[in-house]
Design an enzyme around this catalytic site. Structure first.
Site, PDB file in Angstrom:
ATOM      1  N   MET A 164       0.870  -1.173   0.000  1.00 38.71           N
ATOM      2  CA  MET A 164       0.000   0.000   0.000  1.00 38.71           C
ATOM      3  C   MET A 164       0.905   1.222   0.000  1.00 38.71           C
ATOM      4  O   MET A 164       1.660   1.447   0.950  1.00 38.71           O
ATOM      5  CB  MET A 164      -0.900  -0.036   1.250  1.00 38.71           C
ATOM      6  CG  MET A 164      -1.798   1.146   1.423  1.00 38.71           C
ATOM      7  SD  MET A 164      -3.004   0.878   2.765  1.00 38.71           S
ATOM      8  CE  MET A 164      -1.948   0.616   4.182  1.00 38.71           C
ATOM      9  N   TYR A 440       1.238   3.871  12.940  1.00 35.14           N
ATOM     10  CA  TYR A 440       0.773   3.229  11.706  1.00 35.14           C
ATOM     11  C   TYR A 440      -0.638   3.655  11.311  1.00 35.14           C
ATOM     12  O   TYR A 440      -1.501   3.883  12.154  1.00 35.14           O
ATOM     13  CB  TYR A 440       0.704   1.710  11.921  1.00 35.14           C
ATOM     14  CG  TYR A 440       1.868   0.901  11.405  1.00 35.14           C
ATOM     15  CD1 TYR A 440       2.781   1.408  10.503  1.00 35.14           C
ATOM     16  CD2 TYR A 440       2.028  -0.409  11.829  1.00 35.14           C
ATOM     17  CE1 TYR A 440       3.832   0.637  10.052  1.00 35.14           C
ATOM     18  CE2 TYR A 440       3.077  -1.194  11.388  1.00 35.14           C
ATOM     19  CZ  TYR A 440       3.979  -0.663  10.491  1.00 35.14           C
ATOM     20  OH  TYR A 440       5.009  -1.425  10.046  1.00 35.14           O
ATOM     21  N   GLU A 441      -0.881   3.690   9.992  1.00 33.46           N
ATOM     22  CA  GLU A 441      -2.222   3.822   9.406  1.00 33.46           C
ATOM     23  C   GLU A 441      -2.987   5.026   9.938  1.00 33.46           C
ATOM     24  O   GLU A 441      -4.189   4.982  10.167  1.00 33.46           O
ATOM     25  CB  GLU A 441      -3.044   2.539   9.647  1.00 33.46           C
ATOM     26  CG  GLU A 441      -2.332   1.244   9.370  1.00 33.46           C
ATOM     27  CD  GLU A 441      -1.686   1.209   7.988  1.00 33.46           C
ATOM     28  OE1 GLU A 441      -2.137   1.938   7.086  1.00 33.46           O
ATOM     29  OE2 GLU A 441      -0.726   0.447   7.810  1.00 33.46           O
ATOM     30  N   GLY A 442      -2.282   6.142  10.111  1.00 36.78           N
ATOM     31  CA  GLY A 442      -2.866   7.328  10.722  1.00 36.78           C
ATOM     32  C   GLY A 442      -2.590   7.290  12.211  1.00 36.78           C
ATOM     33  O   GLY A 442      -2.988   6.355  12.908  1.00 36.78           O
ATOM     34  N   GLN A 447      -6.866   8.969  14.487  1.00 34.75           N
ATOM     35  CA  GLN A 447      -7.973   8.042  14.745  1.00 34.75           C
ATOM     36  C   GLN A 447      -9.018   8.685  15.656  1.00 34.75           C
ATOM     37  O   GLN A 447     -10.230   8.513  15.457  1.00 34.75           O
ATOM     38  CB  GLN A 447      -7.448   6.755  15.388  1.00 34.75           C
ATOM     39  CG  GLN A 447      -6.375   6.033  14.610  1.00 34.75           C
ATOM     40  CD  GLN A 447      -6.807   5.627  13.214  1.00 34.75           C
ATOM     41  OE1 GLN A 447      -7.942   5.231  12.996  1.00 34.75           O
ATOM     42  NE2 GLN A 447      -5.901   5.739  12.245  1.00 34.75           N
TER      43      GLN A 447
END
Length: 597
Positions: A164, A440-442, A447
């Site tokens: 990704m 990670y991932e934002g 979040q």
């Protein structure tokens, strides 16, 4: 099995069958994904053996050896490639992929259980197949027939892997700033040019081809996120027969030097007029990528759960073996040191670890079950209800579990004392590997903003109220039990009812204050997310206690009940301290004088 990691199969079975009734729920709502207990246990046993015997021994190897970079090529740590080949040949890579694509077609919840074990035994290695699974899901949901026919089966079978590619040197979370370009070619493909950073598994020697999913802009794209499109960019192009042909214009520029997960290749990826194929609609790439990103956020929570389980196991084992000091409960006439497990503060740390691990397991598996219901329920309303809960709680799972993962692995070091700060015990590696997860991932701040801004404010608290209805039912059930001094489930019911009132009041405060102060939601969001995390843990620990009270003569259930009581007595009180933080006025953090010097 290896002493490094022992799959917690008994607790996994408890959550799947006694807490969640996986077999019954799937049979009622997702007949095509139904699985019986015997088959589920065979999957758990097989995955557990692979993780304990193959992956766990490679964990320290990957940490110490890392990956080797040589002029664009990357070689993984010794043993990693052989482990991946066995993983693929045994069919694990396609566990939840569709049968028509060469997968096993099992429900998502079973994939989550296996993912936990992969992360527990070797977190860095686990990222290689898990990113491939995400790429598979994204192409499955958004790809053309040709794209599906070409890429799904190799991804499902582990013949190829996936990545990704979002982040760029000048933009992380704010993807509206990305500059990677996609110029149309005469054959309908696109020439992709740009640089991406922090790309996990971006280059390696585990598989001959890597399928990159890349966000980029078309020439006429508007500014901001609405101008982003998504492209499939393979490492190797294919000939007319679907076989590997010429090398594409994508290359690893370097490996990132980093704190942990040394065994995973975190890459700078350079795209130079690389051939790419538009996936989904032009300008709607972020929406297409969110299929993969949401899975990655839940996967991050599961990864934190896996690392936490291993940290708890090692800390418990060390506390049983380490003889030092005297227990205050030991008679004065006794001689010799006691295991440090007998010390109250060590037991406090271990119970904290256990409460966070087992509460996180119930939460993560339940969310995975909601994915199965959403994707496969024949009833439209049931599917929508599951989808709503998933949307609301995905940022909570990612942030709450990953923050807890850092705490649990840090406590694991603390239980070890000085031995935890050196490499031999492996305790410090777990903390280093876990520290990336809140990023990670934002980041977890992102979040929290997602939970408050895109979920609670967007639907004016509708899904939160639905969730509170579910949790209040647990409180009612606890209060209806004959609360003995041993079980204290009635006390748990009262605590949950009070917590629900607090969540309701905090939600209303956010809804009201957001209309007056645009900075207030962001000021309140981190504490509010943690409050919702405790709401879910309280719900599942109470349900665990309800089961355990009827079987407390069995040591497993007795331990479950003790841990539930510890959670309510020692960890849940944090929720009360979150309320003033939620109501903290934004001026306290936005005052320009704070950083004027």
């Amino acid at each position: 099995m290896s002493g490094n990691y022992i799959p917690p199969l008994r607790d996994m079975q408890f959550v799947l069958h006694e807490l969640l009734d996986m077999e019954g729920v799937l049979a009622r709502h997702c007949a095509d994904k139904a699985i019986d207990r015997e088959t589920a246990h065979q999957v758990l046993d097989g995955a557990g053996r692979f993780c304990a015997e193959v992956l766990a021994p490679l964990n320290s190897v990957g940490d110490q050896h890392g990956c080797e970079y040589n002029a664009g090529d990357v070689k993984t740590a010794p043993g990693f490639r052989e482990a991946f080949n066995r993983y693929a040949s045994d069919g694990w890579s396609g566990l939840v992929c569709d049968v028509e694509d060469g997968g096993q077609g099992l429900p998502h919840i079973m994939g989550t259980v296996v993912s936990e074990m992969l992360a527990s035994s070797n977190s860095a290695w686990s990222l290689y197949p898990k990113l491939s699974e995400g790429a598979y899901r994204c192409i499955r949901a958004n790809g053309t027939d040709w794209q599906k026919d070409t890429f799904l089966t190799p991804l499902a079978t582990g013949e190829w892997t996936g990545t990704m590619c979002l982040t760029e040197p000048h933009c992380g979370t704010d993807l509206g700033l990305l500059r990677t370009r996609a110029v149309p070619n005469v054959d309908g493909s696109f020439a992709i040019t740009g640089t991406k950073i922090f790309i996990s598994s971006g280059e390696h020697d585990l598989a001959p081809n890597i399928i990159h999913l890349v966000l980029a802009r078309l020439p006429d794209a508007p500014a901001g996120v609405r101008g982003i499109s998504l492209f499939i960019v393979p490492k190797f192009l294919l000939d007319d027969a679907g076989k590997l042909a010429a090398r594409n214009g994508v290359q690893c520029g370097s490996l990132e030097r980093k704190m942990g997960i040394h065994g995973n290749a975190t890459c700078v990826m350079n795209f130079e007029a690389a051939t790419g194929y538009l996936i989904g609609e032009a300008g709607k790439g972020l929406a297409a990528m969110f299929v993969m990103m949401n899975g990655a956020r839940l996967g991050t929570g599961t990864q934190a759960l896996g690392l936490s389980e291993t940290a708890y196991q090692r800390a418990l084992r060390y506390s049983q073996e380490r003889l030092q000091s005297r227990s205050p409960a030991t008679p004065a006439s006794s001689t010799g040191p006691d295991p440090i497990l007998s010390l109250p503060d060590v037991r406090r740390m271990l119970l904290t670890q256990r409460a966070l691990v087992e509460g996180g397991r119930a939460f993560a598996y339940w969310l995975a079950l909601q994915i199965d219901i959403h994707q496969h329920s024949a009833d439209a309303q049931t599917s929508r209800d599951a989808e709503g809960l998933l949307a609301l709680l995905t940022p909570v799972a990612k942030a709450f579990l990953s923050d807890n993962g850092v705490d649990v692995t840090s406590l694991g070091m603390q239980v070890h004392g000085g031995a935890g700060f050196i490499t031999e015990t492996g305790a410090e590696q777990l903390l280093r590997d876990a520290r990336i997860l809140p990023i990670y991932e934002g980041t977890n701040g992102v979040q929290a903003n997602d939970l408050v801004g895109r979920k609670v404010l967007a639907d004016e608290g509708l899904q939160i109220r639905r969730l509170l209805t579910i949790v209040r039912e647990t409180a009612t059930e606890c209060l209806a039990r004959d609360g003995s001094a041993e079980s204290k489930v009635d006390d748990m019911g009262r605590a949950i009812a009070e917590l629900c009132d607090d969540v309701e009041a905090a939600t209303q405060f956010i809804l009201d204050s957001a209309q007056l102060d645009p900075c207030q939601p962001g000021t309140s969001s981190a504490a509010y997310l943690r409050l919702i995390g405790h709401l879910m843990f309280a719900h599942f620990w109470a349900r665990a206690a309800l089961v355990a009270t009827t079987k407390a003569a069995d040591s497993f259930y007795a331990g479950k009940l003790v841990t539930a009581q510890f959670y309510f007595a020692s960890l849940l009180p944090e929720s009360r301290s979150l309320l003033p933080r939620i109501r903290l006025e934004s001026s306290a953090v936005m005052n320009p004088l704070a950083f004027a010097a």
